[in-house]
Design an enzyme around this catalytic site. Structure first.
Site, short mmCIF file in Angstrom:
data_model
loop_
_atom_site.label_atom_id
_atom_site.label_comp_id
_atom_site.label_asym_id
_atom_site.label_seq_id
_atom_site.Cartn_x
_atom_site.Cartn_y
_atom_site.Cartn_z
CG ASP A 42 -13.75 -9.94 -19.09
OD1 ASP A 42 -13.26 -11.12 -18.75
OD2 ASP A 42 -14.73 -9.99 -19.80
CG HIS A 65 -2.12 0.80 1.04
ND1 HIS A 65 -2.34 1.93 0.24
CD2 HIS A 65 -3.41 0.66 1.67
CE1 HIS A 65 -3.37 2.57 0.22
NE2 HIS A 65 -3.87 1.86 1.13
#
Length: 460
Positions: A393, A168
């Site tokens: 996707d 992060h």
């Protein structure tokens, strides 16, 4: 490579390293900004993307895996710093990411014997079942701290799980999402249809757009060092406990609309979907946990600052650009009859302060304001609906489910858009089993009350 047993139900089929394709224009050295320093000592962010893919292992290895590896290499060409390493220093100005075309990202291919449909559901599941699906981020060495690790796990004839572990301190949700979408698009479209294997605008590495005249980086580092000694931090860490389960609360667009109608009826004001949904979950958790005897409770969340700076940063900016917001409410009020309205109003008020004061108003207090010891209970939120992660996707369709594993280490809730319902939200939690049972019962009861009250009013 010979398969080896790693965890119960998990068989490692391959471990390799993927390097960025040649031709990257990313700088060899990239300094951290004060936005990055906020997350310097945070645990890595871990997500799992579950996809329906009913094919045998042999078919996946022969027909899908080569495309995954090639498209990953091409995506890393644009996002090369993720293949590099973080080199910390005692001075904020010297924290930097170093990368080159010779760097690599660890990539694991595994097979699971677990029940794909059960492990990817919304119902309560033991957290430890999901841990083998995300790769560890190895500890730093003299060559720096690694930033990214990836794993794809096959569930024969049912589906596949993609696990990502990312530091992060170098990437927020927007940067992570941009990387994943670029990788997925390159894999889905095929290299023959993508010039040079590039999809979308490349990342922006211009650090000059973020100025720090207040020395926020130095302030954040000093406060973070103090926060490391806060005993409240360890209380929030549920990772590894055998009694911790995770579940997902799904709030439909219609239910959020009803929450908004109740809110407007009691306050004569409007409220965002984010504040309504988070306020509802915050109040339900307060009811399930028990009244905190009038003590102040807090709900912390981050906001996207790219568009709030002057001048605004491009959406493609690489790194962290998140600010910290804090809402406060009395614990007894949260557990009361109008708890959801009170919680949503507190979140709405925090956002209004942000909108009126600017993105960096009070930024010097961001770290110290969220110290767990300052409140009876502190709840925080990870993720955001705007990230559009259900658009990742690889050619297998939208993910069946997305889990944020790292919320176990901070007792946070995860927030994402709902896959099947535009405007709806998915909110994930990890809680001790007994508390989760009370929480889900409260959520069900409150949603039933909401539906009943709306029906009795004629839908008005």
């Amino acid at each position: 490579m010979e398969a080896t047993q790693q965890e119960p139900g998990i068989k490692v089929l391959e471990q390799c390293r993927i390097s960025p394709a040649p031709g990257s224009v990313a700088p060899d050295s990239l300094p951290l900004t004060f936005f990055d320093c906020i997350f310097l000592f945070c645990s890595p962010v871990q997500r799992i993307f579950f996809y329906d893919l009913p094919c045998p292992v042999s078919d996946f290895l022969a027909n899908h895996l080569p495309h995954l590896k090639l498209s990953l290499s091409l995506a890393l060409r644009d996002f090369r710093p993720l293949a590099g390493s973080l080199h910390p220093s005692s001075g904020v100005a010297k924290h930097e990411i170093r990368s080159s075309d010779l760097d690599t990202v660890p990539f694991t291919v595994a097979e699971s014997g677990d029940d794909f449909y059960d492990i990817s559901g919304n119902h309560a599941r033991i957290c430890n079942r999901l841990h083998p699906l995300v790769p560890p981020l190895l500890s730093g060495t003299g060559t720096g701290w690694p930033l990214l690790a990836l794993q794809v796990t096959l569930f024969p004839d049912t589906g596949v799980a993609l696990g990502i572990t990312i530091s992060h301190s170098v990437a927020d949700g927007t940067t992570s999402s941009n990387f994943l979408k670029a990788w997925a698009a390159a894999c889905r479209l095929g290299m023959g249809e993508v010039p040079d294997g590039r999809v979308g605008a490349p990342p922006s590495y211009d650090r000059s757009v973020i100025q720090d005249p207040m020395d926020l980086g130095g302030i954040f580092l000093r406060d973070l060092n103090l926060l490391k000694d806060d005993s409240g931090m360890e209380v929030l860490n549920l990772h590894g406990r055998n009694d911790v389960v995770r579940s997902t609360s799904v709030i439909s667009q219609e239910q959020i609309k009803k929450l908004g109608e109740v809110f407007s009826g009691k306050t004569a004001t409007e409220c965002s979907s984010f504040a309504l949904a988070c306020g509802f979950i915050w109040a339900c958790l307060a009811k399930a946990s028990g009244v905190s005897n009038g003590k102040t409770e807090a709900f912390g969340f981050v906001f996207e600052a790219r568009g709030r700076l002057d001048p605004p940063l491009p959406a493609t900016y690489f790194g962290n650009c998140l600010g910290v917001c804090l809402a406060e409410a009395d614990g007894s009020d949260l557990a009361g009859e109008d708890g959801a309205v009170i919680a949503s109003a507190a979140i709405r008020k925090a956002v209004q302060r942000l909108n009126s004061g600017g993105a960096l108003e009070g930024a010097e207090n961001w770290i110290r304001s969220i110290a767990p010891s300052a409140f009876a209970r502190t709840l925080s939120a990870a993720g955001a609906p705007r990230l559009g992660l259900y658009q990742v996707d690889f050619g297998w369709g939208s993910p069946r489910k997305i889990e944020v594993i790292s919320i176990e280490k901070t007792s946070a809730i995860s927030i994402a858009e709902r896959r099947e319902d535009a405007g709806g939200l998915e909110i994930g939690l990890a809680l001790p089993r007994d508390l989760m049972g009370r929480f889900t019962a409260v959520v069900s009861d409150e949603l039933n009350k909401l539906s009943s009250s709306h029906s009795s009013s004629g839908g008005n």
